[in-house]
Write a protein that holds these residues in place. Structure first.
Motif, PDB file in Angstrom:
ATOM      1  N   GLU A   1       8.792   4.816   4.259  1.00 56.04           N
ATOM      2  CA  GLU A   1       7.746   3.814   4.466  1.00 56.04           C
ATOM      3  C   GLU A   1       7.445   3.022   3.193  1.00 56.04           C
ATOM      4  O   GLU A   1       6.753   1.985   3.247  1.00 56.04           O
ATOM      5  CB  GLU A   1       6.458   4.486   4.967  1.00 56.04           C
ATOM      6  N   ILE A   2       7.956   3.465   2.054  1.00 56.10           N
ATOM      7  CA  ILE A   2       7.674   2.798   0.782  1.00 56.10           C
ATOM      8  C   ILE A   2       8.144   1.347   0.814  1.00 56.10           C
ATOM      9  O   ILE A   2       9.264   1.048   1.239  1.00 56.10           O
ATOM     10  CB  ILE A   2       8.345   3.553  -0.384  1.00 56.10           C
ATOM     11  N   THR A   3       7.292   0.451   0.329  1.00 48.08           N
ATOM     12  CA  THR A   3       7.653  -0.978   0.234  1.00 48.08           C
ATOM     13  C   THR A   3       7.706  -1.453  -1.216  1.00 48.08           C
ATOM     14  O   THR A   3       8.137  -2.585  -1.469  1.00 48.08           O
ATOM     15  CB  THR A   3       6.641  -1.852   1.003  1.00 48.08           C
ATOM     16  N   ALA A   4       7.257  -0.641  -2.165  1.00 47.87           N
ATOM     17  CA  ALA A   4       7.268  -1.049  -3.575  1.00 47.87           C
ATOM     18  C   ALA A   4       7.482   0.157  -4.475  1.00 47.87           C
ATOM     19  O   ALA A   4       6.976   1.247  -4.203  1.00 47.87           O
ATOM     20  CB  ALA A   4       5.963  -1.746  -3.951  1.00 47.87           C
TER      21      ALA A   4
ATOM     22  N   VAL B   1      16.253  -6.546  -2.606  1.00 50.20           N
ATOM     23  CA  VAL B   1      15.058  -6.599  -3.457  1.00 50.20           C
ATOM     24  C   VAL B   1      14.705  -8.074  -3.674  1.00 50.20           C
ATOM     25  O   VAL B   1      15.564  -8.849  -4.089  1.00 50.20           O
ATOM     26  CB  VAL B   1      15.315  -5.916  -4.812  1.00 50.20           C
ATOM     27  N   PRO B   2      13.478  -8.505  -3.326  1.00 47.70           N
ATOM     28  CA  PRO B   2      12.308  -7.708  -2.924  1.00 47.70           C
ATOM     29  C   PRO B   2      12.049  -7.685  -1.412  1.00 47.70           C
ATOM     30  O   PRO B   2      11.012  -7.157  -1.004  1.00 47.70           O
ATOM     31  CB  PRO B   2      11.179  -8.447  -3.633  1.00 47.70           C
ATOM     32  N   ASP B   3      12.948  -8.253  -0.599  1.00 51.74           N
ATOM     33  CA  ASP B   3      12.649  -8.381   0.834  1.00 51.74           C
ATOM     34  C   ASP B   3      12.407  -7.024   1.487  1.00 51.74           C
ATOM     35  O   ASP B   3      11.497  -6.875   2.318  1.00 51.74           O
ATOM     36  CB  ASP B   3      13.791  -9.109   1.551  1.00 51.74           C
ATOM     37  N   ASP B   4      13.238  -6.028   1.109  1.00 50.22           N
ATOM     38  CA  ASP B   4      13.047  -4.688   1.657  1.00 50.22           C
ATOM     39  C   ASP B   4      12.107  -3.855   0.790  1.00 50.22           C
ATOM     40  O   ASP B   4      11.215  -3.171   1.299  1.00 50.22           O
ATOM     41  CB  ASP B   4      14.396  -3.977   1.784  1.00 50.22           C
ATOM     42  N   VAL B   5      12.327  -3.904  -0.513  1.00 53.95           N
ATOM     43  CA  VAL B   5      11.517  -3.109  -1.447  1.00 53.95           C
ATOM     44  C   VAL B   5      11.278  -3.927  -2.715  1.00 53.95           C
ATOM     45  O   VAL B   5      12.222  -4.450  -3.316  1.00 53.95           O
ATOM     46  CB  VAL B   5      12.209  -1.781  -1.828  1.00 53.95           C
TER      47      VAL B   5
ATOM     48  N   ARG C   1       0.819  -1.206   0.000  1.00 51.72           N
ATOM     49  CA  ARG C   1       0.000   0.000   0.000  1.00 51.72           C
ATOM     50  C   ARG C   1       0.858   1.262   0.000  1.00 51.72           C
ATOM     51  O   ARG C   1       0.383   2.333  -0.343  1.00 51.72           O
ATOM     52  CB  ARG C   1      -0.961   0.004   1.203  1.00 51.72           C
ATOM     53  N   HIS C   2       2.132   1.135   0.407  1.00 50.57           N
ATOM     54  CA  HIS C   2       3.073   2.266   0.373  1.00 50.57           C
ATOM     55  C   HIS C   2       3.922   2.118  -0.892  1.00 50.57           C
ATOM     56  O   HIS C   2       4.931   1.410  -0.905  1.00 50.57           O
ATOM     57  CB  HIS C   2       3.936   2.288   1.634  1.00 50.57           C
ATOM     58  N   ILE C   3       3.479   2.792  -1.941  1.00 49.34           N
ATOM     59  CA  ILE C   3       4.021   2.564  -3.279  1.00 49.34           C
ATOM     60  C   ILE C   3       4.552   3.875  -3.855  1.00 49.34           C
ATOM     61  O   ILE C   3       3.898   4.916  -3.771  1.00 49.34           O
ATOM     62  CB  ILE C   3       2.925   2.003  -4.209  1.00 49.34           C
TER      63      ILE C   3
ATOM     64  N   THR D   1       7.512  -6.224   7.026  1.00 45.45           N
ATOM     65  CA  THR D   1       6.598  -5.943   8.147  1.00 45.45           C
ATOM     66  C   THR D   1       7.092  -4.842   9.065  1.00 45.45           C
ATOM     67  O   THR D   1       6.333  -4.286   9.846  1.00 45.45           O
ATOM     68  CB  THR D   1       6.404  -7.235   8.970  1.00 45.45           C
ATOM     69  N   GLY D   2       8.374  -4.496   8.953  1.00 48.86           N
ATOM     70  CA  GLY D   2       8.904  -3.470   9.849  1.00 48.86           C
ATOM     71  C   GLY D   2       9.480  -2.294   9.085  1.00 48.86           C
ATOM     72  O   GLY D   2       9.289  -2.176   7.872  1.00 48.86           O
TER      73      GLY D   2
END
Length: 356
Positions: free
Chosen positions: A255-258, A281-285, A194-196, A351-352
């Motif tokens: 906060e971006i994850t993607a 990538v992709p574990d963090d982003v 959701r944080h894209i 998750t964090g």
């Protein structure tokens, strides 16, 4: 007194003629001319006899003379306007060109590449002069710049044209970029991101980009995500701009994850920045791209992307052009579906907080 007489020997070399080819092949000169012009309705046996005779006596067709007699130059113009960078640095464009060249070669035609600049909504004059010259049997144009189209100049001088892209024209081939954008965003959202962040060129400079962004927006809305609130930075399609864009987004929005990049080169740059900064990538982003250029499946991690099937796009455009040139009835424009290819660069969100 000794007189020395010098003799001058003049050797005149003559080129083989059409008549000699016809005599060697056992056919008329008209048949040879038509075979060399790729006129249909000859048996394969006749064509082989003519081509064997051509090879045996070393006949070289005079293209200028052939153009005068047939009204055809057997030269197809391929027009890739210069916008951000040259065609030679864009792997997607080179794949499209490869597809076009394959079909043109099969049809006995040569390709002339034109890369006109677009300046203040006007097409470079050298391109206009080329169209006026009568040198081309037809053109295939990558025509995606909203402020200026290269097609009207061809229409004004009765040069048959096929458009790869979105500018208005009777004959076109395109991928459904809206659907591609929709599928890409849907994939990222279904992974629960959701944080894209978005990395893309300015929307008003390129029609496919506008279509992709519309697809991204509608897919976000379908998942109750406010697309307008997603942080966005501008890139110019290059690897460097992808790296710079990723750095800016992550520094301003940790906060971006993607990250969604509207082409693969910017996705490659984003991955390079993340790895150099100590992220995984992709574990963090998660990082996704668009186009499926060859490098997207060789970089580590391999890139989730939208497959444009670029060589096929070029081939279909060339086939369409020759259908029109050969008078095939009811030639229809083509919009092709994109393909989502899921690879290693996309996964569930962390998750964090983002940690190095």
């Amino acid at each position: 007194m000794l007189t020395v007489v010098k003799r001058l020997t003049i050797v005149i070399l003559t080129m083989p003629t059409l008549m000699e080819v016809a005599k060697r092949a056992g056919v008329s000169t008209a048949t040879v001319s038509k075979v060399l012009s790729n006129t249909p309705y000859f048996t394969e046996e006749t064509r082989q006899k003519v081509m064997q005779a051509v090879e045996e006596i070393g006949y070289i067709p005079n293209l200028a003379a052939r153009a005068l007699s047939t009204g055809k130059t057997h030269i197809i113009g391929v027009v890739f306007p210069y916008v951000f960078d040259t065609v030679f640095t864009d792997p997607l464009v080179m794949e499209i060109l490869q597809g076009i060249e394959t079909v043109c070669r099969e049809q006995g035609c040569s390709v002339l590449l034109s890369t006109p600049r677009i300046d203040d909504g006007e097409v470079e004059n050298s391109y206009v002069q080329l169209i006026r010259s009568g040198y081309l049997d037809g053109i295939i144009a990558l025509d995606n710049v909203p402020v200026a189209s290269v097609i009207p100049h061809a229409n004004a001088h009765d040069v048959t044209a096929v458009c790869i892209g979105y500018n208005t024209h009777t004959y076109y081939v395109r991928r459904d970029d809206y659907d591609g954008g929709y599928r890409l965003m849907q994939h990222v959202l279904e992974l629960e991101h959701r944080h894209i962040g978005i990395i893309c060129p300015p929307q008003n400079l390129n029609s496919p980009v506008s279509e992709r962004l519309d697809g991204l927006r509608d897919a976000a809305q379908a998942h109750s995500v406010d697309f307008a609130a997603l942080p966005t930075v501008s890139g110019n399609y290059s690897v460097d701009s992808g790296a710079t864009g990723a750095q800016h987004l992550l520094e301003q929005h940790p906060e971006i994850t993607a990250l969604i990049c509207v082409n693969d080169r910017m996705a490659i740059g984003a991955i390079q920045y993340l790895q150099s900064a100590g992220y995984t990538v992709p574990d963090d982003v998660t990082v996704v791209g668009y186009d499926n250029i060859a490098m997207s499946q060789f970089i580590s991690p391999t890139i989730t992307t939208i497959n444009q099937h670029a060589a096929d796009l070029g081939q279909r455009a060339a086939h369409m052009l020759f259908d029109v040139l050969n008078g095939k009835p009811d030639v229809q424009p083509i919009t092709l579906p994109p393909e989502l290819i899921v690879r290693q660069s996309s996964g569930k969100p962390r998750t964090g907080p983002l940690e190095r």
